[in-house]
Design a protein around this motif. Structure first.
Motif, PDB file in Angstrom:
ATOM      1  N   GLY A  17      11.952  18.029 -15.681  1.00  0.00           N
ATOM      2  CA  GLY A  17      11.624  16.687 -15.223  1.00  0.00           C
ATOM      3  C   GLY A  17      10.464  16.707 -14.253  1.00  0.00           C
ATOM      4  O   GLY A  17      10.231  17.713 -13.575  1.00  0.00           O
ATOM      5  N   ILE A  18       9.727  15.604 -14.207  1.00  0.00           N
ATOM      6  CA  ILE A  18       8.628  15.487 -13.248  1.00  0.00           C
ATOM      7  C   ILE A  18       8.752  14.157 -12.517  1.00  0.00           C
ATOM      8  O   ILE A  18       8.790  13.089 -13.136  1.00  0.00           O
ATOM      9  CB  ILE A  18       7.245  15.576 -13.933  1.00  0.00           C
ATOM     10  CG1 ILE A  18       7.083  16.915 -14.655  1.00  0.00           C
ATOM     11  CG2 ILE A  18       6.127  15.399 -12.910  1.00  0.00           C
ATOM     12  CD1 ILE A  18       5.821  17.010 -15.495  1.00  0.00           C
ATOM     13  N   ILE A  19       8.835  14.252 -11.202  1.00  0.00           N
ATOM     14  CA  ILE A  19       8.836  13.046 -10.365  1.00  0.00           C
ATOM     15  C   ILE A  19       7.561  13.099  -9.533  1.00  0.00           C
ATOM     16  O   ILE A  19       7.326  14.081  -8.826  1.00  0.00           O
ATOM     17  CB  ILE A  19      10.082  13.008  -9.454  1.00  0.00           C
ATOM     18  CG1 ILE A  19      11.366  12.947 -10.286  1.00  0.00           C
ATOM     19  CG2 ILE A  19      10.015  11.821  -8.491  1.00  0.00           C
ATOM     20  CD1 ILE A  19      12.647  13.129  -9.494  1.00  0.00           C
ATOM     21  N   VAL A  20       6.740  12.081  -9.653  1.00  0.00           N
ATOM     22  CA  VAL A  20       5.468  12.067  -8.918  1.00  0.00           C
ATOM     23  C   VAL A  20       5.584  11.119  -7.722  1.00  0.00           C
ATOM     24  O   VAL A  20       6.122  10.014  -7.844  1.00  0.00           O
ATOM     25  CB  VAL A  20       4.314  11.598  -9.834  1.00  0.00           C
ATOM     26  CG1 VAL A  20       3.007  11.546  -9.069  1.00  0.00           C
ATOM     27  CG2 VAL A  20       4.171  12.538 -10.999  1.00  0.00           C
ATOM     28  N   MET A  21       5.123  11.590  -6.597  1.00  0.00           N
ATOM     29  CA  MET A  21       5.135  10.759  -5.385  1.00  0.00           C
ATOM     30  C   MET A  21       3.724  10.710  -4.810  1.00  0.00           C
ATOM     31  O   MET A  21       3.024  11.725  -4.810  1.00  0.00           O
ATOM     32  CB  MET A  21       6.112  11.340  -4.356  1.00  0.00           C
ATOM     33  CG  MET A  21       7.534  11.376  -4.882  1.00  0.00           C
ATOM     34  SD  MET A  21       8.645  12.340  -3.868  1.00  0.00           S
ATOM     35  CE  MET A  21       9.043  11.135  -2.617  1.00  0.00           C
ATOM     36  N   GLY A  22       3.321   9.545  -4.386  1.00  0.00           N
ATOM     37  CA  GLY A  22       1.962   9.427  -3.870  1.00  0.00           C
ATOM     38  C   GLY A  22       1.771   8.125  -3.116  1.00  0.00           C
ATOM     39  O   GLY A  22       2.743   7.510  -2.660  1.00  0.00           O
ATOM     40  N   ASP A  23       0.533   7.718  -3.000  1.00  0.00           N
ATOM     41  CA  ASP A  23       0.210   6.491  -2.283  1.00  0.00           C
ATOM     42  C   ASP A  23      -0.649   5.579  -3.145  1.00  0.00           C
ATOM     43  O   ASP A  23      -1.521   6.054  -3.870  1.00  0.00           O
ATOM     44  CB  ASP A  23      -0.570   6.803  -1.008  1.00  0.00           C
ATOM     45  CG  ASP A  23       0.262   7.565  -0.010  1.00  0.00           C
ATOM     46  OD1 ASP A  23       1.221   6.978   0.503  1.00  0.00           O
ATOM     47  OD2 ASP A  23      -0.023   8.743   0.239  1.00  0.00           O
ATOM     48  N   VAL A  24      -0.391   4.297  -3.023  1.00  0.00           N
ATOM     49  CA  VAL A  24      -1.296   3.306  -3.591  1.00  0.00           C
ATOM     50  C   VAL A  24      -2.029   2.705  -2.401  1.00  0.00           C
ATOM     51  O   VAL A  24      -1.393   2.326  -1.410  1.00  0.00           O
ATOM     52  CB  VAL A  24      -0.501   2.210  -4.339  1.00  0.00           C
ATOM     53  CG1 VAL A  24      -1.370   0.998  -4.609  1.00  0.00           C
ATOM     54  CG2 VAL A  24       0.033   2.759  -5.654  1.00  0.00           C
ATOM     55  N   GLU A  25      -3.352   2.669  -2.467  1.00  0.00           N
ATOM     56  CA  GLU A  25      -4.091   2.069  -1.364  1.00  0.00           C
ATOM     57  C   GLU A  25      -4.359   0.604  -1.665  1.00  0.00           C
ATOM     58  O   GLU A  25      -4.915   0.265  -2.706  1.00  0.00           O
ATOM     59  CB  GLU A  25      -5.409   2.797  -1.110  1.00  0.00           C
ATOM     60  CG  GLU A  25      -6.103   2.206   0.115  1.00  0.00           C
ATOM     61  CD  GLU A  25      -7.240   3.041   0.645  1.00  0.00           C
ATOM     62  OE1 GLU A  25      -7.359   4.209   0.265  1.00  0.00           O
ATOM     63  OE2 GLU A  25      -8.011   2.507   1.450  1.00  0.00           O
ATOM     64  N   ARG A  26      -3.884  -0.244  -0.768  1.00  0.00           N
ATOM     65  CA  ARG A  26      -4.076  -1.685  -0.929  1.00  0.00           C
ATOM     66  C   ARG A  26      -4.759  -2.221   0.333  1.00  0.00           C
ATOM     67  O   ARG A  26      -4.160  -2.262   1.399  1.00  0.00           O
ATOM     68  CB  ARG A  26      -2.714  -2.348  -1.130  1.00  0.00           C
ATOM     69  CG  ARG A  26      -2.781  -3.741  -1.708  1.00  0.00           C
ATOM     70  CD  ARG A  26      -1.387  -4.313  -1.858  1.00  0.00           C
ATOM     71  NE  ARG A  26      -0.626  -3.676  -2.921  1.00  0.00           N
ATOM     72  CZ  ARG A  26       0.698  -3.823  -3.067  1.00  0.00           C
ATOM     73  NH1 ARG A  26       1.388  -4.548  -2.215  1.00  0.00           N
ATOM     74  NH2 ARG A  26       1.334  -3.227  -4.057  1.00  0.00           N
ATOM     75  N   MET A  27      -6.009  -2.565   0.183  1.00  0.00           N
ATOM     76  CA  MET A  27      -6.807  -3.120   1.289  1.00  0.00           C
ATOM     77  C   MET A  27      -6.655  -2.318   2.588  1.00  0.00           C
ATOM     78  O   MET A  27      -6.375  -2.867   3.660  1.00  0.00           O
ATOM     79  CB  MET A  27      -6.423  -4.585   1.513  1.00  0.00           C
ATOM     80  CG  MET A  27      -6.796  -5.466   0.333  1.00  0.00           C
ATOM     81  SD  MET A  27      -6.201  -7.143   0.468  1.00  0.00           S
ATOM     82  CE  MET A  27      -7.423  -7.810   1.552  1.00  0.00           C
ATOM     83  N   GLY A  28      -6.815  -1.004   2.436  1.00  0.00           N
ATOM     84  CA  GLY A  28      -6.811  -0.146   3.622  1.00  0.00           C
ATOM     85  C   GLY A  28      -5.438   0.323   4.071  1.00  0.00           C
ATOM     86  O   GLY A  28      -5.326   1.061   5.040  1.00  0.00           O
TER      87      GLY A  28
END
Lengths: 290, 194
Positions: free
Chosen positions: A229-240
Motif C-alpha cells: 500500500g502507498i499512503i501519500v502525505m503532503g501539503d496543498v498551498e492555497r494563497m500562501g
C-alpha cells in the motif's frame, strides 16, 4: 413415435406446483451472489482512515507512508501504534531520524499518547543507531551480509515480542546506507515478506521532497513497487497557506478511496475530512503545484 | 438597554437539531441579530456550541456579549481573523482556538469536529459568522462547495448549523446555494428604520 394430442394432456396442479418450486430453487441458487472473500483487517483506529480503507489495512501488509517534511508522517505512524496498543496489541517503532527520547518527548504533547504504553511494553521504541551498534554495523554503507543481518535483527525482535504493528521511521534514512537499488529492493521485499509471515502489519515511513502527481511516491523509486500500500502525505498551498493532505494511492486487498483528504493534527490524533474539490490543487506558482 | 428580537427565538423553537438555519442580517443590525440567535440557543435550549469568527476577532465578540451581561464561556470560539495580526493570538480567554486564515476551510471544519468530539454538551450548534467574510478570501465555487459539505456534515451528526450572512455581500451563486441547502431562514436582511 406418436405423441398424445395436446388436449389429452391433463393439467395436474400438484405437478405444476412441484415444477415451479424446483425452478425457483434452481434460480435462487444460480442468482445467489458468490461469497465475497474479504481479508481480515488491521483497524488503524485513526479518525476517518478506516472509512477510507473500507475497514482498515489488510493484515500483514507493508504500507509505505510517504510524505514531505512536516506533513504528519511520524504522528500518523505513532497513532497507528497507539491505537493498536489500546487494543492490547504489541507494537514496535524503529526510529532512524531522531533519538527515541526526542521522539517520545515530541509525541507526549498529544492527548492520545500515554507513556504507560511504553512503560508496560505495549509500545517498544528502538533507536536504529543502537541496533547498528549491536550488530556491529558502524559503517557508512551496507553490503548484502549487513542487510541480511539487519533484516534478521528486526524480524527476531518482532518475533520475540510478538509484534503485530510495526513502524520504521524512516525507511529513507535506513536505505541511505544501502548503496544499490537492487539491494534496497531485496531488503524491503525480504523484510516485508518475513513480517507478513509473522502477521505483522508494517508502516514504512518515507521522505519525499514533493507530493505532486509527477513525483515518485518514495525516495529511491523502488520502495513503492515493493509495498502493498502507498499512503501519500503532503501539503496543498492555497494563497500562501499550507494545508496538509493525505491520499491513499494504492492498497492491495481492499477497495479504498483515492481522494485527497485534508488532515489536522489534533491532541486526540489525526483527523481527516475530504479535501474541497475546488481547492485540492496547489496554486500554480507554488513549488508544491501539480 | 439591549433589546433582543423575540421573533427570532420564536422561530428557533420550530427548528430541530439536524436543521440548518440561514440567518440574514444587514450591516447595522448584525450584533443584535447574532445575539438574538445565540442567547435563546444557550439559555432557552441549554445548548453548547462552536462560534466561527470570520468577521471580527473572538475577543471582540466575547466582550460584546459580556457587555450585555451574557456569559459565553460554554461556547468555543474558532478565530479566523486574529492570526493575521501579529500579537492577535495573545488573548485572556481559554475558549478560543485560532486558525491561520479564512482560506483554510477544511481546517475550520476539522477544528470544529475536534471541539465537538471533546464537548460534554448533549446538544450543540455551530455558527458561522459570516459567509460574506469568507467570500472575501474564497473563490465562489469553493465556498459553495464548502457550505454544502459543512451543512451536511453537521446535519448528519444532529448538530444545529447556523449560517449568518449579509445577503448583498454574498456572491449570488453562494446565496442561492444556501437557499437550497438550509432548512430554515431567519431573514433580518432588510432593516426597517423607524
Amino acid at each position: 413415435m406418436s405423441h398424445p394430442p395436446l388436449h389429452r394432456v391433463k393439467y395436474n396442479p400438484r405437478i405444476a406446483h412441484a415444477s415451479i418450486t424446483a425452478i425457483v430453487s434452481l434460480w435462487s441458487v444460480i442468482m445467489q451472489p458468490a461469497t465475497v472473500y474479504s481479508r481480515d483487517r488491521c483497524i488503524t483506529g485513526i479518525h476517518g482512515m478506516d472509512e477510507i480503507l473500507r475497514g482498515g489495512i489488510p493484515y500483514g501488509s507493508t504500507v509505505l507512508a510517504s510524505g514531505t517534511c512536516g506533513s504528519g508522517k511520524t504522528t500518523f505512524g505513532m497513532e497507528f501504534l497507539v491505537r493498536g496498543a489500546q487494543a492490547g496489541e504489541a507494537c514496535a517503532h524503529f526510529t532512524a531520524t531522531e533519538p527515541s527520547v526526542k521522539l517520545l518527548e515530541n509525541i507526549r504533547q498529544f492527548a492520545f499518547f500515554d507513556m504507560n504504553m511504553v512503560d508496560s511494553g505495549l509500545i517498544n521504541v528502538f533507536d536504529m543507531d543502537v541496533l547498528y551498534s549491536w550488530l556491529g554495523l558502524d559503517k557508512a554503507s551496507f553490503d548484502l551480509d549487513d542487510v541480511h543481518a539487519l533484516i534478521k535483527a528486526i524480524v527476531d525482535i518482532v518475533n520475540t515480542i510478538g509484534v503485530t504493528r510495526l513502524v520504521i521511521d524512516s525507511v529513507t534514512t535506513l536505505c541511505y546506507k544501502i548503496k544499490s537499488e537492487q539491494l534496497i529492493r531485496d531488503f524491503l521485499f525480504t523484510l516485508g515478506k518475513k513480517l507478513a509471515t509473522l502477521g505483522c502489519t508494517t508502516i514504512l515511513i518515507s521522505e519525499i521532497t514533493s507530493a505532486t502527481q509527477n513525483a515518485h511516491w518514495s525516495s529511491f523509486g523502488v520502495e513503492e513497487a515493493i509495498a502493498d500500500g502507498i499512503i501519500v502525505m503532503g501539503d496543498v498551498e492555497r494563497m500562501g497557506h499550507l494545508l496538509r493532505f493525505l491520499q491513499v494511492v494504492k492498497m492491495r486487498g481492499t477497495a479504498h478511496s483515492r481522494a485527497k483528504h485534508a488532515i489536522e493534527l489534533t491532541p486526540l490524533g489525526v483527523m481527516l475530512t475530504p479535501m474541497l474539490k475546488w481547492g485540492a490543487v496547489s496554486d500554480k506558482t507554488s513549488r508544491w503545484g501539480s | 438597554m439591549f433589546e433582543l428580537d423575540q421573533r427570532i427565538a420564536e422561530q428557533l423553537t420550530e427548528v430541530s437539531l439536524n436543521s440548518s438555519v440561514q440567518v440574514r442580517f444587514g450591516n447595522s443590525n448584525s450584533f443584535m441579530v447574532t445575539a438574538s440567535t445565540m442567547i435563546p440557543l444557550m439559555q432557552m435550549f441549554e445548548m453548547g456550541g462552536v462560534y466561527i469568527c470570520a468577521t471580527r476577532g473572538a475577543v471582540e465578540i466575547i466582550e460584546a456579549f459580556e457587555a450585555i451581561g451574557v456569559d459565553v464561556s460554554n461556547i468555543q470560539f474558532i478565530d479566523l481573523v486574529s492570526s493575521g495580526i501579529l500579537g492577535g493570538t495573545d488573548v485572556p480567554y481559554d475558549n478560543i482556538t485560532f486558525v491561520d486564515s479564512p482560506i483554510m476551510l477544511e481546517s475550520v471544519l476539522l477544528r470544529t469536529l475536534y471541539i465537538l468530539r471533546i464537548s460534554t454538551n448533549e446538544r450543540n450548534f455551530v455558527l458561522i459568522d459570516a459567509v460574506n467574510s469568507l467570500a472575501i478570501y474564497n473563490e465562489e465555487r469553493m465556498l459553495a462547495e464548502y457550505l454544502h459539505t459543512f451543512i451536511n456534515t453537521f446535519r448528519q451528526r444532529e448538530i444545529l448549523s447556523i449560517i449568518l450572512n449579509v445577503p448583498d455581500q454574498v456572491p449570488p451563486a453562494v446565496l442561492s446555494n444556501l437557499d437550497l441547502y438550509c432548512t430554515d431562514l431567519i431573514d433580518r436582511g432588510q432593516v426597517v428604520i423607524h
